[in-house]
Structures are given as structure tokens and as C-alpha cells.
Write a protein that holds these residues in place. Structure first.
Motif, PDB file in Angstrom:
ATOM      1  N   LEU A 121      -0.086  -7.908  22.866  1.00 41.30           N
ATOM      2  CA  LEU A 121      -0.712  -9.224  22.762  1.00 41.30           C
ATOM      3  C   LEU A 121      -2.055  -9.210  23.494  1.00 41.30           C
ATOM      4  O   LEU A 121      -2.136  -9.424  24.714  1.00 41.30           O
ATOM      5  CB  LEU A 121       0.228 -10.296  23.326  1.00 41.30           C
ATOM      6  N   ASP A 122      -3.060  -8.970  22.711  1.00 45.35           N
ATOM      7  CA  ASP A 122      -4.418  -8.829  23.209  1.00 45.35           C
ATOM      8  C   ASP A 122      -4.961 -10.176  23.696  1.00 45.35           C
ATOM      9  O   ASP A 122      -4.827 -11.183  22.996  1.00 45.35           O
ATOM     10  CB  ASP A 122      -5.239  -8.311  22.024  1.00 45.35           C
ATOM     11  N   GLY A 123      -5.559 -10.173  24.869  1.00 38.99           N
ATOM     12  CA  GLY A 123      -6.045 -11.428  25.456  1.00 38.99           C
ATOM     13  C   GLY A 123      -7.115 -12.120  24.620  1.00 38.99           C
ATOM     14  O   GLY A 123      -7.216 -13.341  24.623  1.00 38.99           O
TER      15      GLY A 123
ATOM     16  N   ASP B 270      -7.775  -2.192  44.510  1.00 35.59           N
ATOM     17  CA  ASP B 270      -7.966  -0.834  43.997  1.00 35.59           C
ATOM     18  C   ASP B 270      -7.526  -0.678  42.545  1.00 35.59           C
ATOM     19  O   ASP B 270      -7.831   0.326  41.909  1.00 35.59           O
ATOM     20  CB  ASP B 270      -7.205   0.179  44.876  1.00 35.59           C
ATOM     21  N   LEU B 271      -6.775  -1.624  42.032  1.00 35.92           N
ATOM     22  CA  LEU B 271      -6.321  -1.527  40.639  1.00 35.92           C
ATOM     23  C   LEU B 271      -6.219  -2.936  40.084  1.00 35.92           C
ATOM     24  O   LEU B 271      -5.536  -3.778  40.657  1.00 35.92           O
ATOM     25  CB  LEU B 271      -4.949  -0.837  40.589  1.00 35.92           C
ATOM     26  N   SER B 272      -6.887  -3.165  38.995  1.00 33.55           N
ATOM     27  CA  SER B 272      -6.920  -4.520  38.442  1.00 33.55           C
ATOM     28  C   SER B 272      -5.805  -4.665  37.400  1.00 33.55           C
ATOM     29  O   SER B 272      -5.856  -4.054  36.337  1.00 33.55           O
ATOM     30  CB  SER B 272      -8.291  -4.754  37.803  1.00 33.55           C
ATOM     31  N   VAL B 273      -4.789  -5.436  37.751  1.00 27.02           N
ATOM     32  CA  VAL B 273      -3.658  -5.621  36.830  1.00 27.02           C
ATOM     33  C   VAL B 273      -4.060  -6.651  35.781  1.00 27.02           C
ATOM     34  O   VAL B 273      -4.440  -7.771  36.110  1.00 27.02           O
ATOM     35  CB  VAL B 273      -2.396  -6.099  37.580  1.00 27.02           C
ATOM     36  N   GLN B 274      -3.994  -6.268  34.524  1.00 25.72           N
ATOM     37  CA  GLN B 274      -4.498  -7.150  33.465  1.00 25.72           C
ATOM     38  C   GLN B 274      -3.396  -7.681  32.567  1.00 25.72           C
ATOM     39  O   GLN B 274      -3.681  -8.278  31.543  1.00 25.72           O
ATOM     40  CB  GLN B 274      -5.492  -6.381  32.592  1.00 25.72           C
ATOM     41  N   HIS B 275      -2.141  -7.424  32.930  1.00 29.28           N
ATOM     42  CA  HIS B 275      -1.104  -7.819  31.974  1.00 29.28           C
ATOM     43  C   HIS B 275       0.100  -8.453  32.650  1.00 29.28           C
ATOM     44  O   HIS B 275       0.350  -8.262  33.829  1.00 29.28           O
ATOM     45  CB  HIS B 275      -0.631  -6.597  31.182  1.00 29.28           C
ATOM     46  N   GLU B 276       0.810  -9.217  31.843  1.00 24.88           N
ATOM     47  CA  GLU B 276       2.144  -9.686  32.170  1.00 24.88           C
ATOM     48  C   GLU B 276       3.014  -9.286  30.979  1.00 24.88           C
ATOM     49  O   GLU B 276       2.568  -8.528  30.116  1.00 24.88           O
ATOM     50  CB  GLU B 276       2.154 -11.214  32.346  1.00 24.88           C
TER      51      GLU B 276
ATOM     52  N   PHE C  31       6.956  -7.785  25.062  1.00 26.10           N
ATOM     53  CA  PHE C  31       5.567  -7.939  24.614  1.00 26.10           C
ATOM     54  C   PHE C  31       4.667  -7.833  25.848  1.00 26.10           C
ATOM     55  O   PHE C  31       4.762  -8.704  26.714  1.00 26.10           O
ATOM     56  CB  PHE C  31       5.341  -9.321  24.003  1.00 26.10           C
ATOM     57  N   PRO C  32       3.839  -6.820  25.954  1.00 27.63           N
ATOM     58  CA  PRO C  32       2.853  -6.849  27.032  1.00 27.63           C
ATOM     59  C   PRO C  32       1.741  -7.815  26.630  1.00 27.63           C
ATOM     60  O   PRO C  32       1.205  -7.721  25.531  1.00 27.63           O
ATOM     61  CB  PRO C  32       2.320  -5.415  27.092  1.00 27.63           C
ATOM     62  N   TRP C  33       1.458  -8.763  27.505  1.00 29.97           N
ATOM     63  CA  TRP C  33       0.413  -9.762  27.216  1.00 29.97           C
ATOM     64  C   TRP C  33      -0.772  -9.512  28.145  1.00 29.97           C
ATOM     65  O   TRP C  33      -0.606  -9.448  29.363  1.00 29.97           O
ATOM     66  CB  TRP C  33       0.974 -11.172  27.420  1.00 29.97           C
ATOM     67  N   GLN C  34      -1.946  -9.395  27.578  1.00 30.36           N
ATOM     68  CA  GLN C  34      -3.142  -9.152  28.381  1.00 30.36           C
ATOM     69  C   GLN C  34      -3.596 -10.474  29.000  1.00 30.36           C
ATOM     70  O   GLN C  34      -4.290 -11.261  28.382  1.00 30.36           O
ATOM     71  CB  GLN C  34      -4.258  -8.569  27.505  1.00 30.36           C
ATOM     72  N   SER C  35      -3.172 -10.677  30.246  1.00 33.86           N
ATOM     73  CA  SER C  35      -3.382 -11.987  30.871  1.00 33.86           C
ATOM     74  C   SER C  35      -4.808 -12.152  31.398  1.00 33.86           C
ATOM     75  O   SER C  35      -5.226 -13.261  31.715  1.00 33.86           O
ATOM     76  CB  SER C  35      -2.380 -12.199  32.004  1.00 33.86           C
ATOM     77  N   ARG C  36      -5.537 -11.045  31.550  1.00 35.63           N
ATOM     78  CA  ARG C  36      -6.964 -11.178  31.896  1.00 35.63           C
ATOM     79  C   ARG C  36      -7.750 -10.083  31.199  1.00 35.63           C
ATOM     80  O   ARG C  36      -7.257  -8.972  30.999  1.00 35.63           O
ATOM     81  CB  ARG C  36      -7.191 -11.171  33.405  1.00 35.63           C
TER      82      ARG C  36
ATOM     83  N   ASP D 123       6.225 -11.169  35.281  1.00 39.75           N
ATOM     84  CA  ASP D 123       5.310 -10.080  35.646  1.00 39.75           C
ATOM     85  C   ASP D 123       6.092  -9.015  36.412  1.00 39.75           C
ATOM     86  O   ASP D 123       7.322  -9.030  36.446  1.00 39.75           O
ATOM     87  CB  ASP D 123       4.081 -10.604  36.403  1.00 39.75           C
ATOM     88  N   ASP D 124       5.367  -8.097  37.052  1.00 33.12           N
ATOM     89  CA  ASP D 124       6.046  -6.936  37.636  1.00 33.12           C
ATOM     90  C   ASP D 124       6.920  -7.249  38.844  1.00 33.12           C
ATOM     91  O   ASP D 124       7.711  -6.403  39.255  1.00 33.12           O
ATOM     92  CB  ASP D 124       5.010  -5.866  38.002  1.00 33.12           C
ATOM     93  N   HIS D 125       6.806  -8.442  39.417  1.00 32.92           N
ATOM     94  CA  HIS D 125       7.684  -8.742  40.552  1.00 32.92           C
ATOM     95  C   HIS D 125       9.154  -8.710  40.156  1.00 32.92           C
ATOM     96  O   HIS D 125       9.999  -8.269  40.939  1.00 32.92           O
ATOM     97  CB  HIS D 125       7.354 -10.126  41.142  1.00 32.92           C
ATOM     98  N   GLU D 126       9.474  -9.212  38.967  1.00 32.54           N
ATOM     99  CA  GLU D 126      10.896  -9.323  38.597  1.00 32.54           C
ATOM    100  C   GLU D 126      11.207  -8.796  37.200  1.00 32.54           C
ATOM    101  O   GLU D 126      12.333  -8.973  36.741  1.00 32.54           O
ATOM    102  CB  GLU D 126      11.373 -10.783  38.697  1.00 32.54           C
ATOM    103  N   VAL D 127      10.254  -8.131  36.539  1.00 34.04           N
ATOM    104  CA  VAL D 127      10.560  -7.733  35.148  1.00 34.04           C
ATOM    105  C   VAL D 127      11.770  -6.795  35.087  1.00 34.04           C
ATOM    106  O   VAL D 127      12.598  -6.869  34.167  1.00 34.04           O
ATOM    107  CB  VAL D 127       9.327  -7.122  34.443  1.00 34.04           C
ATOM    108  N   HIS D 128      11.894  -5.930  36.099  1.00 33.02           N
ATOM    109  CA  HIS D 128      12.983  -4.946  36.064  1.00 33.02           C
ATOM    110  C   HIS D 128      14.350  -5.602  36.295  1.00 33.02           C
ATOM    111  O   HIS D 128      15.336  -5.245  35.661  1.00 33.02           O
ATOM    112  CB  HIS D 128      12.729  -3.843  37.087  1.00 33.02           C
ATOM    113  N   THR D 129      14.399  -6.582  37.195  1.00 31.78           N
ATOM    114  CA  THR D 129      15.690  -7.238  37.443  1.00 31.78           C
ATOM    115  C   THR D 129      16.019  -8.180  36.281  1.00 31.78           C
ATOM    116  O   THR D 129      17.172  -8.310  35.891  1.00 31.78           O
ATOM    117  CB  THR D 129      15.674  -8.032  38.765  1.00 31.78           C
TER     118      THR D 129
END
Ligand SMILES: C[S@@+](CC[C@H](N)C(=O)[O-])C[C@H]1O[C@@H](n2cnc3c(N)ncnc32)[C@H](O)[C@@H]1O
Length: 473
Positions: free
Chosen positions: A349-351, A209-215, A196-201, A172-178
Motif C-alpha cells: 500500500l503505497d503512500g 539513524d533509520l527512518s521507518v516509513q511503514h505500518e 498489508f505493509p502501508w507506507q505511512s510516510r 506497527d512494529d511494537h505489537e505486530v508480532h504478538t
């Protein structure tokens, strides 16, 4: 047989790329970012980690003594232990053998689950490592330890891949860049396949304030195929043997095909009769016999066949002028002629289609009487999709952050549905769960796979259970 570390690495590492360089301390080779105009990712502790690469942990794999785990054949393996040691240990046997690796490592969220997910240094420890220059940006503090954990494992994992093999990593976004940076370094940027963006929820999280829906799932090939990636009628005999990794087509989505005129050739759909580019030999007038109207290819395009072939297709009743016969020429395309070449998979990748974190939990609950003994397991449909686009019926699959064993279940179910013989190796550490029924996560991995085997009565799909025992224990 005991070898010292450098000798073992020498034995199983063969530079496959002219940019590979030999690390002077270890004899180990990897893509050196210093050859890349100095572009690369550095962090405190990286040099020491690279120097450590050659140290092969001493120990052995022992068979777990709880026979019989399953009756019948046991093509799969579940190995308990630290995956770094196990990956080292598997090198001589599995080097260049694995078609697909899927891993779902700790994301370094800073939280703890049944397993630790905080690889962050304390400020003091980080400054001790990085040196206190007064200018240190301490963002490295968040990532350095995680990178030092992941790097050697990814390097060893790459060695296990076949030349047409591929690695998928959930992140997810914690380490995708590294992770992108170190995967570019280890695999070479040319071997990047996709993110592949995966719709995790699919639901909305309302307490923020922002609902993150993907990994994401990152994909890197050992060697990415350069040409003839698409399976077609003209390359179908050799496609499987062409060099490098190419994505297999997915099953054809047959809802688009129907048979309103009871055509004996079966369900069909209409495709445009025009194709890209201007080609004089493929440019001619076609007259609609019902209206007398004459059609030419649209601006900048041509027809998809020459005129003789058009006449042949027309004679076979394969040219329609729209569903009501009053439009442009279209081609009747039959499901049975398209089916062998499937559908080009897409990266989104649609949830709803590939499952979500919630559906992953529900699958576990279904196996464990309504309980979910592991948080955030991946949905099997996600892994199944990866298996379908990357493996054939007899391929070897590895997951060395196995968790609750979702990859094992996905392989078993695909084998069941396709009557295929894919094999898996799962590796999972022995973190305690606090539950006497499965006291470690590795025990839970085995238990889940056992339950799937029992549920589906898969008598010839058993696994061998092994444990890594460090020397001196
Ligand atoms: C995110 S979970 C994987 C979940 C899995 N994909 C599933 O669907 O259940 C990561 C797993 O890796 C395991 N793990 C972390 N570090 C490990 C190591 N060094 N060796 C073996 N397993 C490890 C953790 O115990 C945890 O079970």
C-alpha cells in the motif's frame, strides 16, 4: 433481560471449528494453542483474562439527547463508551452480521496521545503478576497488559463477523508480532488473509539513524474462502454467494488502455497470446502475415486458445503482431470486457496512492478549518481501499477504536461516490480532549461525521448517537 455471563456467551458463541475447545471455567470456546503441539503465545495474566471473558458488563445503551443530529434517515450509529462493554452488548443483535471490521487500536508505543498508549506494566507490578523466579525475562512486561486488553475484544469482534466477513487491524512494529500470534489463536491460522505493509510516510525522518516509513494492516477472515477466490466470467453469477471471504477486485486501472486505431469496440491493450504450461491442444504454429515468420509458444508454455478460436479472434481483428505488425502474436483486450472483473488488488500500500499519516492529518484539517484536533488519524483513502476490497453496497462496517471517525468519513464518501448504502457502527471512548468545543474524543468523532454530512449535503446518511451507561450510573 439480564443473563449471567456464561449463559450469554453460551447463547452467542457456537464453536465453528473442530479445534475449538471449551474453556472449563467459562464455557467459552476458542482455538486452543495447546492442541497445536504446544505452540502458542502465553503471558502472565492470560488465564485470568480468559476466566474473565464470561463476565458481561451490566449496563445499557442510551440515546444521546441532542436531537436532531441529522435530518432524514439515520442508517449509521456512533456509540460512546468502553468498547469491551459495547462489543458484549452488541452480540445478541449483531452476531454474524458484520461484513468488515476495521480497527486502529492503540499501538502500545509507550507514549500518550489524547488517549493512553502505554499498556506497559511497571517492573514491580509485572513481577508481582509473573512471580519473581529470578529468571523472568521482563519483555512480557511490555506486552502483557496490551494483550489482555486486545484479546477479549478481538474474540468478541470475531463473533460479530459474517462467515464471509473480514477483520482488518492497523498496527506497527511494537505489537505486530504478538498480534499475529493472538489473531492466529482466535481466528485460526488458516483464516489469515494477508499483512498489508502501508507506507505511512513518504518523507525521510532525519533525526534518527533509520527512518521507518511503514505500518501494517493485518487481515483475518472469519472463514477464508478456499476455492474460486478470483472473480471471473465463469463464476460471476455466484461469486458473491460462494462460502467464505475472498477479496473483491479493485477498479480497473484504465490508463493502460488506449484507442490509437479508433476501434469502435473502445479502448484496448495488448496482452501476450501465450499462457502457462505445455498443452498439446494449444500448441500450433502461427504465421505473421506481414513477415511470413512462424511462431510457436515459448518453451514450457502454450497459446491461450485452441487454433479454431485463434482463427475466430484473428477474423475479428483481435490478433496483432506487435504495435508495428512485425512481432509475435498478441491479443487485443478491450477495457469493456475486462472492467467487470477489475484488477487483483496488491498487498503493497503505497503512500502516494493510499495516503500517509500526513495526508490523514490534512484531511482532518480540511474539515476543521486548518486545525487537527486529533493526532495521526488514518487517511480515508486507506480505509476506502479496505472497504472496496471487502464490502458490497449494502454491507455493515464496524470500527470500535474509532478515534476521529476516519472510517465513518470513508464509508460516507464511498456511499456518495457509488450511490451505495453501506452502514457503519463506530465505537469510541469518552477520553477528555481539553477542548470545550468537543470535550471528549467521542464528541469529536460525532463532530467530524456531522461535518462530512454537512459538507456533502448527505441528507439520508445520518447517524444515531448512543452512549454506554454502566449499571448504577
Ligand atoms: C489510534 S486511535 C484511532 C484513530 C482512528 N483510526 C482515526 O483515524 O482517527 C485509537 C482510538 O481508540 C480509542 N480507544 C482506546 N481504548 C478504547 C476503549 N477501550 N474503548 C473505546 N475506545 C477506545 C482511543 O480513544 C483512540 O481514539
Amino acid at each position: 433481560m439480564d443473563m449471567d455471563g456464561a449463559a450469554v456467551l453460551d447463547f452467542y458463541y457456537r464453536p465453528s471449528n473442530k479445534n475449538d475447545f471449551a474453556n472449563s471455567q467459562t464455557g467459552f470456546s476458542l482455538n486452543d494453542p495447546r492442541d497445536n503441539g504446544g505452540f502458542g503465545l502465553y503471558w502472565p495474566g492470560k488465564e485470568a483474562m480468559l476466566a474473565e471473558l464470561a463476565r458481561v458488563p451490566a449496563g445499557r445503551l442510551e440515546r444521546l439527547g441532542r436531537p436532531p443530529l441529522t435530518s432524514g434517515a439515520a442508517p449509521h450509529r456512533i456509540i460512546e463508551g468502553d468498547n469491551l462493554a459495547v462489543l458484549h452488548h452488541l452480540q445478541p443483535e449483531l452476531r454474524g452480521q458484520v461484513k468488515m471490521i476495521y480497527i486502529d487500536p492503540p499501538y502500545n508505543t509507550g507514549r500518550g496521545f489524547l488517549y493512553p498508549d502505554n499498556y506497559r506494566h511497571s517492573v514491580a507490578a509485572y513481577l508481582a503478576l509473573a512471580g519473581d523466579t529470578g529468571e523472568n525475562d521482563d519483555s512480557g512486561r511490555l506486552h502483557a497488559r496490551w494483550l489482555n486488553m486486545m484479546y477479549p475484544r478481538l474474540l468478541l469482534a470475531r463473533e460479530l463477523l459474517r462467515d464471509d466477513g473480514v477483520l482488518f487491524v492497523s498496527i506497527d512494529d511494537h505489537e505486530v508480532h504478538t498480534l499475529r500470534m493472538i489473531l492466529d489463536e482466535i481466528f485460526g491460522p488458516d483464516n489469515f488473509v494477508a499483512t498489508f505493509p502501508w507506507q505511512s510516510r513518504t518523507s525521510r525522518q532525519n533525526d534518527t539513524d533509520l527512518s521507518v516509513q511503514h505500518e501494517y494492516v493485518l487481515a483475518y477472515a472469519r472463514v477464508r474462502r478456499r476455492q474460486q477466490r478470483r472473480l471471473t466470467a465463469s463464476n460471476q453469477d455466484v461469486w458473491d454467494r460462494l462460502p467464505g471471504f475472498a477479496v473483491r477486485p479493485g477498479p480497473l486501472i484504465d490508463e493502460r488502455y488506449s484507442n490509437p486505431d479508433d476501434d469502435p469496440r473502445g479502448p484496448w491493450k495488448l496482452d501476450p497470446f501465450d499462457a502457462p504450461n505445455r498443452r498439446p491442444g494449444l500448441t500450433y504454429a502461427i504465421t505473421n502475415p506481414n513477415t511470413g515468420e512462424t511462431f510457436w509458444p515459448p518453451e514450457g508454455r502454450c497459446w491461450r486458445t485452441g487454433e479454431d478460436r485463434f482463427k475466430e479472434l484473428n477474423g475479428q481483428g483481435r490478433i496483432l503482431f506487435g504495435r508495428r505488425g512485425r512481432g509475435r502474436p498478441q491479443l487485443k483486450v478491450f477495457l469493456r470486457e475486462k472492467a467487470p472483473f477489475g484488477e487483483v488488488p496488491v498487498t503493497w500500500l503505497d503512500g502516494h496512492r493510499y495516503g500517509t499519516a500526513r495526508s490523514g492529518t490534512q484531511e482532518l484539517q480540511a474539515l476543521f478549518g486548518g486545525q487537527a484536533p486529533f493526532s495521526y488519524p488514518k487517511p480515508t483513502r486507506l480505509i476506502r481501499f479496505l472497504l472496496e476490497i471487502a464490502t458490497g453496497p449494502r454491507d455493515l462496517v464496524l470500527d470500535f477504536f474509532a478515534g476521529s471517525g476516519t472510517t465513518g468519513q470513508a464509508v460516507l464518501e464511498l456511499n456518495r461516490d457509488q450511490r451505495s448504502r453501506r452502514r457503519f457502527v463506530l465505537v469510541q471512548g469518552s477520553e477528555p480532549t481539553g477542548d470545550a468545543r468537543w470535550p471528549t474524543i467521542a464528541e469529536l468523532t460525532r463532530e467530524r461525521v456531522r461535518r462530512v454530512l454537512e459538507r456533502d449535503a448527505l441528507v439520508n446518511q445520518g447517524f444515531r448517537a448512543l452512549r454506554w451507561v454502566p449499571r448504577g450510573r
